[in-house]
Each structure stands twice: as C-alpha cells, then as structure tokens.
Design an enzyme around this catalytic site. Structure first.
Site, short mmCIF file in Angstrom:
data_model
loop_
_atom_site.label_atom_id
_atom_site.label_comp_id
_atom_site.label_asym_id
_atom_site.label_seq_id
_atom_site.Cartn_x
_atom_site.Cartn_y
_atom_site.Cartn_z
N GLU A 33 -5.99 -9.51 0.37
CA GLU A 33 -5.90 -10.67 1.21
C GLU A 33 -7.01 -11.11 2.16
OE1 GLU A 33 -6.46 -7.56 3.85
OE2 GLU A 33 -5.17 -7.58 2.08
N ARG B 274 -10.54 -11.52 1.38
CA ARG B 274 -11.26 -12.47 0.97
C ARG B 274 -10.75 -14.18 0.92
NH1 ARG B 274 -11.32 -9.35 -4.50
NH2 ARG B 274 -11.44 -7.92 -3.12
N LYS C 132 0.84 -1.17 0.07
CA LYS C 132 0.07 -0.04 0.10
C LYS C 132 0.82 1.26 0.09
CE LYS C 132 -3.88 -1.82 2.71
NZ LYS C 132 -5.03 -1.66 1.59
#
Length: 498
Positions: free
Chosen positions: A348, A350, A276
């Site tokens: 991640e 899910r 990120k």
C-alpha cells in the site's frame, strides 16, 4: 505531540567540578592503548583508592579500545566514570558519535535519585568531531517515555573541548537541532497506533511547524476525494480513521534550490485484505517512519535557517481490512489520472506515495526525494541497519550518499534495472502496483518513478530496515524507532543550500 526533547548541552574548556558522571575514551595509539580526557585529579584519586593505574583499573572492569565497549568505574565523591572504546586515535566523527552514544546511553540507564549531569571529555577540537560527539550524547540520552513515564535520566550534558572557535559553537548548535529532530521522529514512530493515526499525526506535525517559518496545508478525506487522490483514499478506505495529506513549506528569501520530500505515513499497516501475519503486524506502528523523517527534518531545516526551499509531503493513512477496504485487482485512478491495478493490498505504501509524488512534481522542484519503509525485500538484500537508495541518475545518488556519509548513516545504492518496469504491465490499467516475487525493492522503485516526470531528478530511500530496531539498543541507537534518514536529509539540505 512528541514530548521528549534533548537535554541542554554546553561546551566547556575543562571538566566541571559538579558532575554525576564523566565519559572518557580509550584509544589505540601505535602498539598501545591510551586514556583520553581523564582529569589528573580524578586519575590520582582512582590510583590512590585502588592501588592501580587508571588504565589497568579500566581493563580490569572490561574496558578496551574496541569502539563502543564501555566500563564503569567508581570515581571520587560518588562520580561515575565511564571509559568507552573509540578505536584508532585518529577518530572519525562517526566513531566518536557511536562511542559517546554508547557511554551516555549507559549512564542514562543507571539508577539515580535525580537526573544526572554528564560531561564528555574526549579532547574533541575539530568541528565535525565536536558535532559527532554532541549528536552521540544527545541521541544516546534518548528514551521513549509516554506521558506517565519516569523522569528523564540526564538533565544536562557538557562537552569538554579546547576549541573556542565560533565553528565549535556552530557545530554544537547544529548537533542539538539535528538530535532534537531525530528524537521527534523517534517519538512519533514509538507512539502506539491507537494514539497516533492520520488525523492526530497531522495535528502533531502542524503544531510542531507552527513554531517555525513554515507554511501548512492539509487535505482531509473530503479534500482528497475532491482533488482525486485515489491512492491515498483507497489505502485509507478500510479504516474508520480517515486519511490525510499534509504539506509543509519552508521558503526562505533568497533560496535558489527547491527540494521536495515525500514521506510514507502509514500509521498502522495490517496489510489490508492481504492480511499480515500476527508477528509481521506487531511492529507496524513504524510504517509511518518516512513521514516522520521528512516532517522532523523540514522543521529542523527551518529552525537552522538554511537558505533552501523545502517542501515536505506526508501521505497518511491506516491500512486495515474491512468491508470498505480496497481489494486485490481493484483499478485505482491516481492523482493526475494514471490508473493502477492493485496487485496486493499489503503493498500500500507505494500507492499513497504515488499520489504525493505526482502532486509534488507539479511544482517542478529541483530534486524530489521520497522516504519510506517500503519493502521487506530491501531488508532481505541489505539487512536491518542499511537503507536502500535508488535513483534515476548517479548524480542524484551521489548527492544522497555524500550527505549520508557526512551524517553517519548507512545507505547503499541499488539499481532500477530495465526489466523492472515490464513486470508492472497490466491488462486493465496503465500499470500494476506489484511485479513478481523477485527484486521487490527494485520494482517498487520502478513503480514510484512513473509518478515523477523524467525531467525532474528523483531518488527513493527505502528505510524499511533501519527505521525500527526490534532488538537491543546499541551505540546511540535505541530499541524501537531510530529516526532513520533525518540526519541525512538535514545534511543534504546543508549541502544544497546557497
């Protein structure tokens, strides 16, 4: 372990004499505004001191009937009088919840030499309005205080009501238990990720559950590997803090309905190898808000003694980049044997949810709900204050929406369109974890649905927007963790209990 609790709250037929602060209402009635709940002796004292009628004095200090608008007046003997707008005189529980929350939050933030006793006088009589007022007060009094923080701002709350019916007391008790659960979830979300990680999060939840009639089962990293939880292991593989799967089971005698709750518990999400941005990473201690919600909710449901079986599954991991992190294009074998091509290591949530959904489904519950801060796409669609709801059928969606309305939380149903599943096709696995750049919340739901058998009703709650408030506090909502979905889950359990 979260340490913030709700202050005690009691019902009173009249305004107590020993008070630090008094909350009264300003409402719209016909073509005028009226003050609600101001005792006659306080009104006379204000008029005598200022030469103005109380309503004129309140307006001079900025009061209006606009919901949540507050004004602070100096009452007799140092009493702080907060006038808060409640909107139309025919109030709803949520109107009252928001108004009282704003007023109590104001009082809690005022300088004081000692914790304050606060009375709320809005002439509340109906049980649902009493519950709304009590929840607003208890949630508005919340402040996250680490172990070294300042003393609590409010020591006691008194709700003034003419009702002496048993339903009034029941409403107050339900509000207190619900608010305590919400504040527990808020504390977990607000705890820095160096202090709350999979192992400590699981330990906190187990400690909380030990005080209730709840069964506890924990999978550590070795047990996860033994039983084939490939999604949880992959996501947690990049961190030296090992992942966990925690199961809390509440099964009272006589329960006929089994509700399974699955929560995303990513205690920090750096994005893995798909790192990120710095700004996008800063608030990612909140990525376990779904797990916080279901764990707090099941504990409250047990405390309330609701006759419904509830099983909560919290999939906990820390998503970090390292030499042991999982990669884009890796093929993972999930719990139950289905293979997944990883499309993006920052998708991640899910993956850990899929493992937990597959495991929970083995018990054939009557309803499966998962709760997760899952997609930025849901925030793009619905903003920061509305959560997304996706379900296989409208009956399941209606159950959740009705519970959310009763609880005063905002959910909006989104579809799982027919073209979502084809976007997840993979040449090397049973399916891919991500689709294209369009409709990301919808394809995420389509992915999760693959891990719940079609004969089990299932719904997905994407709380990415409302789970964390990065802005200023408002109404009963603080800055930081909000405890989103906890009230809805408790209300749903109430509706389904027999």
């Amino acid at each position: 372990m979260p340490t913030t609790d709700v202050p005690p709250i009691t019902l009173s037929a009249s305004v107590p004499r020993q008070l630090d602060a008094l909350v009264v209402g300003l409402a719209e009635a016909s073509d005028a505004e009226i003050l609600i709940g101001l005792p006659e002796d306080v009104a006379k004292s204000l008029s005598k001191t200022t030469g103005l009628e109380p309503i004129a004095l309140a307006r001079r200090f900025g009061a209006s009937a606009k919901p949540g608008r507050t004004a602070l007046l100096a009452g007799p003997a140092g009493l702080r009088v907060v006038v808060v707008g409640v909107g139309p005189i025919d109030v709803t529980p949520e109107q009252v919840r928001r108004a009282v929350g704003a007023a109590v939050r104001l009082v809690a933030g005022l300088p004081a030499s000692a914790p304050q006793v606060v009375a709320i006088s809005l002439e509340t009589a109906e049980p649902q309005v009493i519950k709304g007022a009590a929840e607003g007060a208890l949630l508005g009094a919340y402040s996250y205080r680490p172990a070294t923080g300042e003393a609590a701002g409010i020591s006691q709350l008194v709700l003034v009501s003419p009702s002496r019916k048993p339903e009034a007391r029941q409403a107050l008790d339900l509000a207190a238990t619900t608010a305590k659960a919400v504040n527990t979830a808020r504390d977990w979300v607000n705890t820095p990720a160096n202090l709350l990680y999979p192992e400590s999060f699981a330990d906190d939840a187990r400690q909380l559950a030990r005080g209730a009639k709840i069964g506890i089962e924990l999978w550590d990293d070795k047990a996860l590997e033994r039983d084939g939880f490939g999604g949880i292991l992959a996501v947690g593989g990049g961190s030296h803090r090992k992942p966990r799967l925690l199961k809390l089971s509440y099964a009272p005698r006589g329960a006929r309905f089994h509700l399974a709750l699955i929560g995303k518990g990513i205690t920090f999400d750096a994005g893995g190898l798909d790192l990120k941005t710095a700004d996008g990473m800063y608030t990612m201690k909140c990525d376990m808000a779904g797990a916080a919600a279901i764990l707090a909710a099941v504990t409250a449901i047990a405390e309330l003694g609701l006759r419904i079986r509830v099983t909560a599954w919290a999939a906990m991991a820390e998503n970090m980049p390292s030499g042991t992190a999982f990669r884009p294009s890796d093929v993972l074998t999930m719990y139950g044997g289905k293979t997944v091509e990883n499309g993006n290591s920052d998708a991640e949530g899910r993956l850990v949810m899929a493992d937990a959904l597959a495991k929970a489904s083995e018990e054939k519950p009557d309803l499966v709900l998962d709760v997760a801060t899952l997609t930025g796409a849901c925030m793009v669609a619905l903003g920061e204050r509305v959560a997304g709801l996706m379900a296989r059928d409208d009956q399941t969606a209606d159950l959740v929406l009705d519970a959310a309305e009763a609880a005063g939380e905002q959910f909006w149903q989104l579809p799982i369109p027919e073209d979502a599943r084809p976007k997840l096709e993979s040449k090397v696995a049973d399916l891919k974890s991500t689709g294209d750049k369009y409709g990301g919340a919808l394809t995420a739901a389509a992915f999760l649905s693959e891990f719940v058998p079609t004969d089990i009703p299932w719904g997905h709650l994407d709380i990415a927007g409302p789970a964390f408030n990065s802005g200023a506090a408002y109404d009963y909502t603080p800055s930081g963790g909000t405890g989103a979905a906890v009230r809805t889950l408790i209300a749903l359990a109430h509706a389904l209990a027999n």
